[in-house]
Design an enzyme around this catalytic site. Sequence first.
Site, PDB file in Angstrom:
ATOM      1  N   LYS A 111     -14.486 -23.209 -18.570  1.00  0.00           N
ATOM      2  CA  LYS A 111     -15.176 -24.284 -19.291  1.00  0.00           C
ATOM      3  C   LYS A 111     -16.654 -24.001 -19.500  1.00  0.00           C
ATOM      4  CE  LYS A 111     -11.894 -27.981 -18.734  1.00  0.00           C
ATOM      5  NZ  LYS A 111     -11.535 -29.317 -18.365  1.00  0.00           N
ATOM      6  N   LYS A 192       0.078 -23.616 -22.982  1.00  0.00           N
ATOM      7  CA  LYS A 192       0.623 -24.931 -22.609  1.00  0.00           C
ATOM      8  C   LYS A 192       0.188 -26.026 -23.588  1.00  0.00           C
ATOM      9  CE  LYS A 192      -2.811 -26.937 -19.591  1.00  0.00           C
ATOM     10  NZ  LYS A 192      -2.887 -28.334 -19.377  1.00  0.00           N
ATOM     11  N   LYS A 195      -4.167 -31.561 -24.170  1.00  0.00           N
ATOM     12  CA  LYS A 195      -4.821 -32.721 -24.787  1.00  0.00           C
ATOM     13  C   LYS A 195      -5.893 -32.298 -25.760  1.00  0.00           C
ATOM     14  CE  LYS A 195      -4.930 -35.738 -20.754  1.00  0.00           C
ATOM     15  NZ  LYS A 195      -5.803 -36.024 -19.612  1.00  0.00           N
TER      16      LYS A 195
HETATM   17  P1  ATP Z   1      -6.495 -30.151 -21.191  1.00  0.00           P
HETATM   18  O1  ATP Z   1      -5.438 -29.221 -21.694  1.00  0.00           O
HETATM   19  O2  ATP Z   1      -7.279 -30.771 -22.282  1.00  0.00           O
HETATM   20  O3  ATP Z   1      -7.324 -29.596 -20.087  1.00  0.00           O
HETATM   21  P2  ATP Z   1      -4.288 -31.421 -19.949  1.00  0.00           P
HETATM   22  O4  ATP Z   1      -3.383 -31.666 -21.080  1.00  0.00           O
HETATM   23  O5  ATP Z   1      -4.047 -30.263 -19.039  1.00  0.00           O
HETATM   24  O6  ATP Z   1      -5.758 -31.384 -20.505  1.00  0.00           O
HETATM   25  P3  ATP Z   1      -4.896 -33.039 -17.593  1.00  0.00           P
HETATM   26  O7  ATP Z   1      -5.529 -34.374 -17.575  1.00  0.00           O
HETATM   27  O8  ATP Z   1      -5.699 -31.894 -17.124  1.00  0.00           O
HETATM   28  O9  ATP Z   1      -4.343 -32.742 -19.079  1.00  0.00           O
HETATM   29  O10 ATP Z   1      -3.530 -33.084 -16.809  1.00  0.00           O
HETATM   30  C1  ATP Z   1      -2.912 -34.215 -16.286  1.00  0.00           C
HETATM   31  C2  ATP Z   1      -1.657 -33.781 -15.569  1.00  0.00           C
HETATM   32  O11 ATP Z   1      -0.661 -33.308 -16.519  1.00  0.00           O
HETATM   33  C3  ATP Z   1      -1.865 -32.618 -14.605  1.00  0.00           C
HETATM   34  O12 ATP Z   1      -1.135 -32.838 -13.424  1.00  0.00           O
HETATM   35  C4  ATP Z   1      -1.368 -31.417 -15.368  1.00  0.00           C
HETATM   36  O13 ATP Z   1      -0.974 -30.371 -14.539  1.00  0.00           O
HETATM   37  C5  ATP Z   1      -0.206 -32.005 -16.165  1.00  0.00           C
HETATM   38  N1  ATP Z   1      -0.001 -31.244 -17.395  1.00  0.00           N
HETATM   39  C6  ATP Z   1      -0.928 -30.992 -18.331  1.00  0.00           C
HETATM   40  N2  ATP Z   1      -0.414 -30.279 -19.346  1.00  0.00           N
HETATM   41  C7  ATP Z   1       0.895 -30.063 -19.049  1.00  0.00           C
HETATM   42  C8  ATP Z   1       1.975 -29.385 -19.706  1.00  0.00           C
HETATM   43  N3  ATP Z   1       1.796 -28.797 -20.878  1.00  0.00           N
HETATM   44  N4  ATP Z   1       3.184 -29.375 -19.116  1.00  0.00           N
HETATM   45  C9  ATP Z   1       3.374 -29.989 -17.936  1.00  0.00           C
HETATM   46  N5  ATP Z   1       2.398 -30.640 -17.259  1.00  0.00           N
HETATM   47  C10 ATP Z   1       1.168 -30.682 -17.796  1.00  0.00           C
END
Ligand code: ATP
Length: 326
Positions: A111, A192, A195
Amino acid sequence: MKRVFSGVQPTGNIHIGNYLGALMQFVELQQDNDCIYCIVDLHSITLPQDPKILKDNILDVAALYLAVGLDPKKSVIFVQSMVPGHAELAWILMCNSYTGELSRMTQFKQKSKDSESAPTGLFTYPILMAADILLYDTDVVPVGNDQKQHIEITRDLAERVNNKYGKTFVVPDGRFLKEGARIMSLDDPTSKMSKSAENIHSRISLLDDANKIKKSIMRSTTDSEGSIRFDSINKPGVSNLLNIYSAFSGMGVAEIEKKYEGCGYGDFKKDLVEVTVGAIMPIQQRYHEIRKSQELIDILKDGAERANATSEKTLARVKKKFGLGL
Ligand code: ATP
Ligand code: LTN
């Protein structure tokens, strides 16, 4: 009963990866554990946030927590900044952590890589996360694999303080997702679902309408082979769609492969739209019922009070060990 703690950042676009990977686990765990689920707004301001949007996002996540099945009678649900103990314990832990170990965190490196100087909060992010966890004598932390390093540093900090000041903290364990539970991006199935990805069709958000869901699935990346079978190395796109189908329908992947033997991707995708929309719409209905309600505010206030009562006890214990205050 084990104490379970986890948190999600209110940064918008809660997607089916978050749901299948994190929120569904949260719901399952509340049956036989003592669960605390936090909306970690203090973590979200490590990067710039528009105040008005942040406020909306906090309430969105809270309403989605309830819509997916978190039950305020079983779990404590609250907003991090409403409980002052998080920031207070983070400071105490900061004084027992080292710049060396924080510099090794991959999330920080990622980041901060594009700027010469990063916000200090981004650097100390893992310490605030450790404070979240240790404040509640947490046994188990359900999170994605990407959080492994943060759980490790939390354990190190707890052990370090325990060794120096005598038993102060419970040393928590991570409960990590199985590999198959990782939902990948629809446009690039080697990364993956996220968001923050720019392309809205890379993800299905829990608040997307049926039309958007249809568009995102119909245009998702597959391959030129044309057969519906699971092979995450050679067919990451189709395998990801199979995972999503399986998660939402409850059918096993082998069963789905059999059902679509000889069918084209178009038919499979059409059915996947139906399965996904069918799973998400009831969540959205509950979300809309609760999002603007006074009940939601009352639940968060009550959650903060309950979290505060527990956190004050831990902080009093910590301060005593450290010789702080009177
Ligand atoms: P960003 O990608 O913008 O960093 P994020 O989508 O990873 O955000 P977080 O708020 O960091 O979202 O994650 C919330 C929860 O969802 C965490 O426990 C994370 O491991 C899980 N998670 C996030 N993305 C995935 C995914 N693609 N598949 C399964 N679990 C996920
Ligand atoms: N860093 C986590 C969110 C988070 C968290 C926590 C998770 C903040 N504090 C405490 C579990 C326990 C993330 O980005 N998923």
